[in-house]
Scaffold this motif. Structure first.
Motif, PDB file in Angstrom:
ATOM      1  N   ASP A  68      39.460  42.239  70.475  1.00  0.00           N
ATOM      2  CA  ASP A  68      39.812  42.383  69.043  1.00  0.00           C
ATOM      3  C   ASP A  68      38.427  42.610  68.563  1.00  0.00           C
ATOM      4  O   ASP A  68      38.453  43.452  67.531  1.00  0.00           O
ATOM      5  CB  ASP A  68      40.545  41.208  68.378  1.00  0.00           C
ATOM      6  CG  ASP A  68      42.111  41.117  68.825  1.00  0.00           C
ATOM      7  OD1 ASP A  68      42.306  42.190  69.370  1.00  0.00           O
ATOM      8  OD2 ASP A  68      42.713  40.232  68.444  1.00  0.00           O
ATOM      9  N   GLU A  69      37.560  41.790  68.794  1.00  0.00           N
ATOM     10  CA  GLU A  69      36.511  42.036  67.983  1.00  0.00           C
ATOM     11  C   GLU A  69      35.346  43.416  68.203  1.00  0.00           C
ATOM     12  O   GLU A  69      34.651  43.711  67.389  1.00  0.00           O
ATOM     13  CB  GLU A  69      35.265  40.845  68.324  1.00  0.00           C
ATOM     14  CG  GLU A  69      35.651  39.571  67.662  1.00  0.00           C
ATOM     15  CD  GLU A  69      34.906  38.383  68.246  1.00  0.00           C
ATOM     16  OE1 GLU A  69      33.684  38.596  68.542  1.00  0.00           O
ATOM     17  OE2 GLU A  69      35.202  37.238  67.754  1.00  0.00           O
ATOM     18  N   HIS A  70      36.054  43.989  69.350  1.00  0.00           N
ATOM     19  CA  HIS A  70      35.326  45.291  69.864  1.00  0.00           C
ATOM     20  C   HIS A  70      36.224  46.267  69.402  1.00  0.00           C
ATOM     21  O   HIS A  70      36.161  47.490  69.744  1.00  0.00           O
ATOM     22  CB  HIS A  70      35.018  45.179  71.142  1.00  0.00           C
ATOM     23  CG  HIS A  70      33.939  44.331  71.620  1.00  0.00           C
ATOM     24  ND1 HIS A  70      32.589  44.798  71.569  1.00  0.00           N
ATOM     25  CD2 HIS A  70      33.800  43.226  72.310  1.00  0.00           C
ATOM     26  CE1 HIS A  70      31.724  43.743  71.907  1.00  0.00           C
ATOM     27  NE2 HIS A  70      32.756  42.878  72.230  1.00  0.00           N
ATOM     28  N   GLY A  71      37.323  45.970  68.490  1.00  0.00           N
ATOM     29  CA  GLY A  71      38.368  47.137  68.431  1.00  0.00           C
ATOM     30  C   GLY A  71      39.355  47.461  69.455  1.00  0.00           C
ATOM     31  O   GLY A  71      39.631  48.729  69.479  1.00  0.00           O
ATOM     32  N   LEU A  72      39.247  46.659  70.463  1.00  0.00           N
ATOM     33  CA  LEU A  72      40.041  47.085  71.717  1.00  0.00           C
ATOM     34  C   LEU A  72      41.541  46.495  71.820  1.00  0.00           C
ATOM     35  O   LEU A  72      41.314  45.269  71.332  1.00  0.00           O
ATOM     36  CB  LEU A  72      39.123  46.874  72.823  1.00  0.00           C
ATOM     37  CG  LEU A  72      37.886  47.721  73.054  1.00  0.00           C
ATOM     38  CD1 LEU A  72      37.318  47.068  74.374  1.00  0.00           C
ATOM     39  CD2 LEU A  72      38.153  48.940  73.280  1.00  0.00           C
ATOM     40  N   LYS A  73      42.438  47.004  71.980  1.00  0.00           N
ATOM     41  CA  LYS A  73      43.711  46.530  72.007  1.00  0.00           C
ATOM     42  C   LYS A  73      44.096  46.096  73.869  1.00  0.00           C
ATOM     43  O   LYS A  73      43.684  46.661  74.664  1.00  0.00           O
ATOM     44  CB  LYS A  73      44.664  47.423  71.542  1.00  0.00           C
ATOM     45  CG  LYS A  73      44.559  47.687  70.102  1.00  0.00           C
ATOM     46  CD  LYS A  73      44.696  46.366  69.259  1.00  0.00           C
ATOM     47  CE  LYS A  73      44.413  46.861  67.874  1.00  0.00           C
ATOM     48  NZ  LYS A  73      44.303  45.505  67.138  1.00  0.00           N
ATOM     49  N   ILE A  74      44.675  44.842  73.670  1.00  0.00           N
ATOM     50  CA  ILE A  74      45.323  44.542  74.850  1.00  0.00           C
ATOM     51  C   ILE A  74      46.529  45.306  75.291  1.00  0.00           C
ATOM     52  O   ILE A  74      47.736  45.535  74.557  1.00  0.00           O
ATOM     53  CB  ILE A  74      45.820  43.118  75.199  1.00  0.00           C
ATOM     54  CG1 ILE A  74      44.673  42.018  74.734  1.00  0.00           C
ATOM     55  CG2 ILE A  74      46.604  42.623  76.325  1.00  0.00           C
ATOM     56  CD1 ILE A  74      44.864  40.777  74.848  1.00  0.00           C
ATOM     57  N   ASP A  75      46.575  45.987  76.447  1.00  0.00           N
ATOM     58  CA  ASP A  75      47.696  46.657  77.142  1.00  0.00           C
ATOM     59  C   ASP A  75      48.661  45.353  77.930  1.00  0.00           C
ATOM     60  O   ASP A  75      48.235  44.826  79.049  1.00  0.00           O
ATOM     61  CB  ASP A  75      47.444  47.585  78.109  1.00  0.00           C
ATOM     62  CG  ASP A  75      48.709  48.231  78.681  1.00  0.00           C
ATOM     63  OD1 ASP A  75      49.805  47.776  78.701  1.00  0.00           O
ATOM     64  OD2 ASP A  75      48.493  49.529  79.359  1.00  0.00           O
ATOM     65  N   TYR A  76      49.477  44.859  77.460  1.00  0.00           N
ATOM     66  CA  TYR A  76      50.313  43.742  77.968  1.00  0.00           C
ATOM     67  C   TYR A  76      51.060  44.101  79.185  1.00  0.00           C
ATOM     68  O   TYR A  76      51.393  43.218  79.921  1.00  0.00           O
ATOM     69  CB  TYR A  76      51.443  43.095  76.841  1.00  0.00           C
ATOM     70  CG  TYR A  76      50.698  42.114  76.084  1.00  0.00           C
ATOM     71  CD1 TYR A  76      50.533  40.972  76.101  1.00  0.00           C
ATOM     72  CD2 TYR A  76      50.170  42.816  74.836  1.00  0.00           C
ATOM     73  CE1 TYR A  76      49.941  40.040  75.175  1.00  0.00           C
ATOM     74  CE2 TYR A  76      49.609  41.733  73.765  1.00  0.00           C
ATOM     75  CZ  TYR A  76      49.362  40.693  74.010  1.00  0.00           C
ATOM     76  OH  TYR A  76      48.716  39.880  73.039  1.00  0.00           O
ATOM     77  N   ASP A  77      51.109  45.218  79.520  1.00  0.00           N
ATOM     78  CA  ASP A  77      51.620  45.915  80.729  1.00  0.00           C
ATOM     79  C   ASP A  77      50.532  45.306  82.114  1.00  0.00           C
ATOM     80  O   ASP A  77      50.982  45.352  83.144  1.00  0.00           O
ATOM     81  CB  ASP A  77      52.004  47.379  81.060  1.00  0.00           C
ATOM     82  CG  ASP A  77      53.185  47.493  80.213  1.00  0.00           C
ATOM     83  OD1 ASP A  77      53.929  46.531  79.759  1.00  0.00           O
ATOM     84  OD2 ASP A  77      53.290  48.999  79.592  1.00  0.00           O
ATOM     85  N   MET A  78      49.307  44.997  81.624  1.00  0.00           N
ATOM     86  CA  MET A  78      48.371  44.905  82.578  1.00  0.00           C
ATOM     87  C   MET A  78      47.839  43.415  82.274  1.00  0.00           C
ATOM     88  O   MET A  78      46.573  42.927  82.680  1.00  0.00           O
ATOM     89  CB  MET A  78      47.084  45.860  82.225  1.00  0.00           C
ATOM     90  CG  MET A  78      47.506  47.302  82.676  1.00  0.00           C
ATOM     91  SD  MET A  78      46.089  48.296  82.886  1.00  0.00           S
ATOM     92  CE  MET A  78      45.117  48.087  81.269  1.00  0.00           C
TER      93      MET A  78
END
Length: 332
Positions: free
Chosen positions: A205-215
């Protein structure tokens, strides 16, 4: 037929209580009688009943240790630290293997109390309220080793798992990885109940990246589970830049799956682990991982429990030992 204290007394020509005083060193006995009794003990190979002895002396030199899986590499190294330091201080270990079952853990807590142990070291994949309450009801001192021990007001030894996972995630991002799979080892509880997952999520989140919950996958602490989780991701058409596994065995399984799918580590997919067990250096490429001081966690835990037994001062109720991010060949 086993030799009893009655047999030793008869052969020594003294009373049973005199033999007991010699064994337990509880009251003065003349040197010639002591020598005579000890000679018979040596000759017969008599072994005192430790439970009966603890009832007489009001002291036990046995510490109960409950572990979730004796075959696990992490647990084996932990037990080395516990047992070796215990021997230094004259304590033996009574080991119970719960296979990770909560009800079995509770049964062993009560069993250890019935065996008159001096204290308990409780190692669990996940502590619950009923564990803490059951141990509290025994009145025995206890040191906990678990990922979630800090959720309770108990004596515990470990590392800062959140901080370590946060550092590893930042490390992967710093290497240019933006699409990162997360393989954790306990499917029984949710992502949000895992410090390592929360650290992973917050760092992204702090890097502006989102989690892909499929992974994001949960399984067991085995290479087979890591293999299956990784193959499930790749077979779905997903291809992450990197994989963060919460233990080295899972990381090793993930690496094998990637290679079996015709991809390369780290050229195509980087893989990071956690713990720095010997698996991390046996597989190729060797695994970049978080090094836990596993032996030291065991050693510090038994030193802490011995201090509690002897009512000595303990500097801190919660001990976080230093960890280290170890760079090897599995991350580019």
């Amino acid at each position: 037929m086993a030799i009893t204290i009655k047999d030793v007394a008869k052969r020594s020509g003294v009373s049973i209580s005199t033999v007991s005083r010699v064994i337990n060193n509880s009251k003065p006995v003349s040197s010639d009688i002591r020598q005579r009794v000890m000679a018979v003990i040596d000759e017969t190979g008599y072994v005192p009943n430790t439970v009966a002895r603890s009832l007489v002396t009001k002291k036990s030199q046995v510490i109960g240790v409950i572990v979730p899986d004796m075959s696990n590499i992490f647990i084996g190294e932990l037990l080395n630290g516990i047992e070796e330091v215990g021997k230094m201080y004259g304590y033996d270990i009574l080991l119970c293997n719960s296979y990770g079952g909560a009800e079995e853990e509770l049964r062993y807590i009560n069993l250890l109390q019935s065996k008159q142990v001096a204290g308990i070291i409780f190692v669990s994949w996940r502590i619950e309220d009923k564990h803490v309450q059951t141990i509290k009801n025994t009145g025995l001192p206890c040191v906990y080793i678990s990922k979630n021990a800090k959720d309770f007001d108990v004596y515990s030894v470990g590392i800062d798992y959140y901080k370590a996972a946060y550092e590893m995630t930042n490390y992967l991002v710093s290497k240019g990885h933006k699409s990162i799979a997360f393989l954790r080892s306990r499917f029984e509880y949710t992502n949000e109940e895992s410090d390592r997952f929360n650290a992973f999520k917050n760092a992204l989140d702090e890097h502006g990246l989102k989690i892909d919950y499929d992974m994001v996958k949960a399984g067991h602490i085995t290479s087979e589970s890591g293999y299956n989780m990784m193959c499930e991701i790749l077979d779905s058409g997903k291809r992450p830049d990197a994989v963060f596994a919460t233990n080295d065995e899972t990381a090793a399984g993930a690496i094998n799956c990637i290679l079996d799918r015709g991809l390369r580590v780290p050229e195509d997919i980087s893989v990071a682990g956690f713990d720095d067990t010997r698996v991390a250096t046996l597989i190729r490429p060797t695994v970049t991982t978080i090094r836990q001081p596993i032996y030291d966690i065991g050693a510090v835990s038994i030193r802490m429990i011995i201090k509690m037994i002897k009512k000595e001062t303990i500097d801190a109720k919660v001990v976080d030992l230093p960890y280290e991010l170890v760079e090897r060949k599995s991350v580019k």
